[in-house]
Design a protein around this motif. Structure first.
Motif, short mmCIF file in Angstrom:
data_model
loop_
_atom_site.label_atom_id
_atom_site.label_comp_id
_atom_site.label_asym_id
_atom_site.label_seq_id
_atom_site.Cartn_x
_atom_site.Cartn_y
_atom_site.Cartn_z
N LEU A 46 -3.67 2.27 -2.40
CA LEU A 46 -4.33 1.46 -3.00
C LEU A 46 -5.20 1.53 -3.33
N THR A 47 -5.64 2.62 -2.55
CA THR A 47 -7.12 3.39 -3.40
C THR A 47 -7.29 3.88 -4.32
N LEU A 48 -5.87 4.48 -4.78
CA LEU A 48 -5.87 5.16 -5.74
C LEU A 48 -5.09 4.40 -6.66
N ILE A 49 -5.04 2.78 -6.90
CA ILE A 49 -5.01 2.17 -7.98
C ILE A 49 -5.62 1.61 -8.26
N GLY A 50 -6.64 1.76 -7.07
CA GLY A 50 -8.48 1.45 -8.45
C GLY A 50 -8.53 2.24 -8.62
N ASP A 54 -10.01 1.90 -12.80
CA ASP A 54 -11.38 2.27 -13.27
C ASP A 54 -10.48 3.54 -14.11
N CYS A 55 -10.16 4.53 -14.03
CA CYS A 55 -9.97 5.09 -15.30
C CYS A 55 -9.37 3.92 -17.19
N ILE A 56 -9.27 2.91 -17.11
CA ILE A 56 -8.51 2.26 -17.97
C ILE A 56 -9.10 1.03 -18.45
N LEU A 67 -5.98 9.32 -15.52
CA LEU A 67 -5.14 8.43 -14.52
C LEU A 67 -3.22 9.11 -14.91
N THR A 68 -3.24 10.04 -15.51
CA THR A 68 -1.94 10.99 -15.45
C THR A 68 -1.75 11.94 -13.74
#
Length: 587
Positions: A46-50, A54-56, A67-68
């Motif tokens: 879930l943290t990584l999804i956030g 933020d990357c886009i 993002l990759t």
């Protein structure tokens, strides 16, 4: 008062369950570790999804490399979550099915040591329901409990840590609303326990009824009792339907009520989070992660509420199982109990009192003295106590007062197995177990040779019947011997006793299902078998006991006459009337 007792029973049952579970603590430890890693991985996703958002999130500012990298990390943690969830489920299954195996084994062992009084006073179907249906229901609840409870608790703790790390104020909003959800689930769970217990009891009653009807289907059809049986079944089924609907309805309220409260939590997080984003305290990605955490935080409460509901059903079933396991076993052998070896067969009953019902006297001051090798016939009207004497001799029931001795040894000072090994019983009600003909014959003598088995079968005049079967002595029969007539089943039971030839014989209407011609042959075989052996013969056909050394005439639990056949006829008493009534065709 009833609610207090109910809660106490529930708590006691749970403690008993935990005692069984404690044995497999290593699996529990490994399951918790696996659940912890699985939950930690899923929460970090879930943290990584956030971070991915933020990357886009910036206008004309998409970080493709970042993002990759984040997406690769998400894939790794998804794989980690799946692997450890699988490992956790493996250990949970091992815990549950080992516990269930232990409980079933203990329940079956208890059934084998229960006094006959308990078995006689409970329907077989109801006992079977406890060992099979109730244990299955208990297993389902226990498996759901382990699968969802561990992950649920760890998820709640994990999400709290992540939320407090991101935003303390919003995390406090979530924590403050949580007790409402817990209170709702707890309130409903307490209400449903008694409903699930009633459901289990009626289900046991239904199983007993079905078992009774199927086992006696021929009698039901012979008396055209199908409509009445269906009506009785419908009545039980309607009560089960009502109890089940009540239990399921009230338990199903748990999930919607907790979901509603959890929806309030999610809304609160959304509002406070949105204000924080507007004020620049949070990024859109972090808010997205927070909303996912809030959703993930409330999800276990829905699952745990479902688990709690299922546990009410499981504990209700477990209580019925433990009631069976905790029933008093038959009185154990005394520490200094003896083995009976090379007995002569002297049997003495002195001042024996016995009652099935403590409030209703049955046998009082019964005195019988049997010399070694004597043939004792016990006769009398139905219900006079003939079979009861056999039950007391075998210690299927315990005497209330007085004593029974064999060769001067009180039977309460003899090991039960040793005592019963010295008796050979052929009953009116035949019993065969599932297996081969050979398996049924060697029950009393497992080491019997083929020659001994065939000789016993020939003596019982059942050898030709067996040879006609496709596989002979290796033919498979069911527990009720469907492929055999009642007479053939009784001949097999006679052969079983003739194979082991114990020093004391008990023949309770042993030839009641056999045709007259075969009975004459069997009587000759019995003559040979009874030579030098103490024999107790119960017979309604008095013509079969003319040669008995002593005939005991019983009535209402008392011996009212005794003597030889001719001597009793000369007295012209009760036996005289009983004997002649068999040849009175005037009616």
């Amino acid at each position: 008062m009833d609610k207090v007792i109910e809660l106490k029973n529930q708590k006691t049952t749970l403690i008993k369950v935990l005692i069984y579970v404690k044995k497999y603590w290593i699996y529990i430890f490994l399951s918790i570790i696996s659940a912890g890693i699985s939950v930690a991985s899923s929460l970090y996703i879930l943290t990584l999804i956030g971070k991915a958002i933020d990357c886009i999130a910036g206008v004309n500012n998409v970080d493709i490399n970042g993002l990759t990298s984040v997406l690769i990390s998400i894939g790794i943690f998804i794989g980690t979550t799946a692997i450890f969830q699988w490992i956790m489920n493996v250990y949970n299954n091992r815990i549950v099915y080992n516990v269930i195996s232990d409980i079933r084994k203990e329940a079956f062992e208890k059934i084998e040591t229960l006094p006959l009084k308990y078995v006689d006073s409970h329907s077989y179907g109801e006992i079977v329901s406890r060992v099979i249906a109730d244990v299955d229901q208990f297993a389902d609840g226990l498996l759901m409990g382990f699968t969802q409870f561990f992950t649920g608790v760890i998820t709640i703790l994990g999400t709290l840590i992540f939320m407090f790390k991101e935003s303390v104020p919003i995390a406090f909003v979530v924590v403050c609303l949580t007790p409402i959800s817990i209170f709702a689930a707890s309130f409903i769970a307490k209400k449903t326990y008694s409903m699930f217990k009633l459901q289990s009891e009626i289900r046991g009653e239904q199983t007993a009824f079905i078992d009774e009807m199927i086992g006696n289907q021929k009698v039901v059809q012979a008396f055209s009792h199908e409509a009445e049986s269906s009506k009785d079944f419908e009545e039980i089924n309607l009560r089960l339907e009502k109890a089940s609907l009540n239990a399921v309805f009230f338990s199903s309220i748990t999930n919607p009520s907790t979901r509603f409260i959890n929806g309030l939590v999610y809304t609160g997080v959304g509002i406070f989070g949105a204000l924080s984003v507007i004020n620049g305290n949070l990024t859109v990605g972090v808010l997205t992660s927070f909303l996912n955490y809030a959703n993930q935080y409330t999800k276990p409460f829905n699952e745990i509420s479902g688990v709690v509901t299922e546990l009410q059903n499981s504990l209700a079933c477990a209580q019925r199982i433990f009631e069976l396991i905790e029933e008093k076993s038959e009185v154990p052998d005394s520490p200094d109990a003896k083995e009976l070896n090379n007995i002569k067969g002297e049997v003495v009953l002195k001042h024996v009192d016995f009652s099935y019902n403590p409030n209703k006297k049955f046998i009082e001051d019964l005195n019988i003295s049997v010399k070694p090798g004597q043939r004792i016939a016990i006769v009398g009207p139905t219900g006079c106590g003939k079979t009861t004497i056999i039950n007391l001799l075998m210690r299927f029931y315990e005497v209330d007062n007085g004593c029974i001795s064999i060769d001067g040894h009180d039977i309460y000072e003899i090991k039960r197995k040793s005592l019963r090994t010295n008796y050979g019983m052929v009953l009116q009600d035949t019993w065969l177990k599932s297996g081969t003909i050979r398996d049924n014959l060697i029950m009393g003598k497992p080491d019997a040779t083929e020659e001994e088995i065939i000789n016993a079968a020939k003596l019982a005049h059942v050898h030709n019947v067996i040879k006609r079967m496709p596989q002979g002595y290796d033919a498979i029969i069911s527990d009720d011997g469907e492929s055999l007539s009642q007479g053939e089943k009784q001949l097999l039971c006679i052969a079983r006793v003739m194979l082991c030839l114990p020093p004391i014989l008990i023949l309770d209407e042993a030839t009641s299902s056999i045709d007259t011609r075969t009975e004459i042959k069997i009587q000759r075989a019995f003559e040979t078998m009874m030579k030098g052996r103490t024999s107790f013969i119960i017979a309604h056909r008095l013509s079969t006991i003319k040669d008995a050394d002593l005939i005991l005439v019983m009535r209402d639990g008392k011996i009212i006459e005794q003597g030889t056949h001719n001597g009793l006829l000369e007295k012209k008493g009760f036996y005289y009337d009983l004997y002649n009534s068999q040849f009175d065709y005037s009616s």
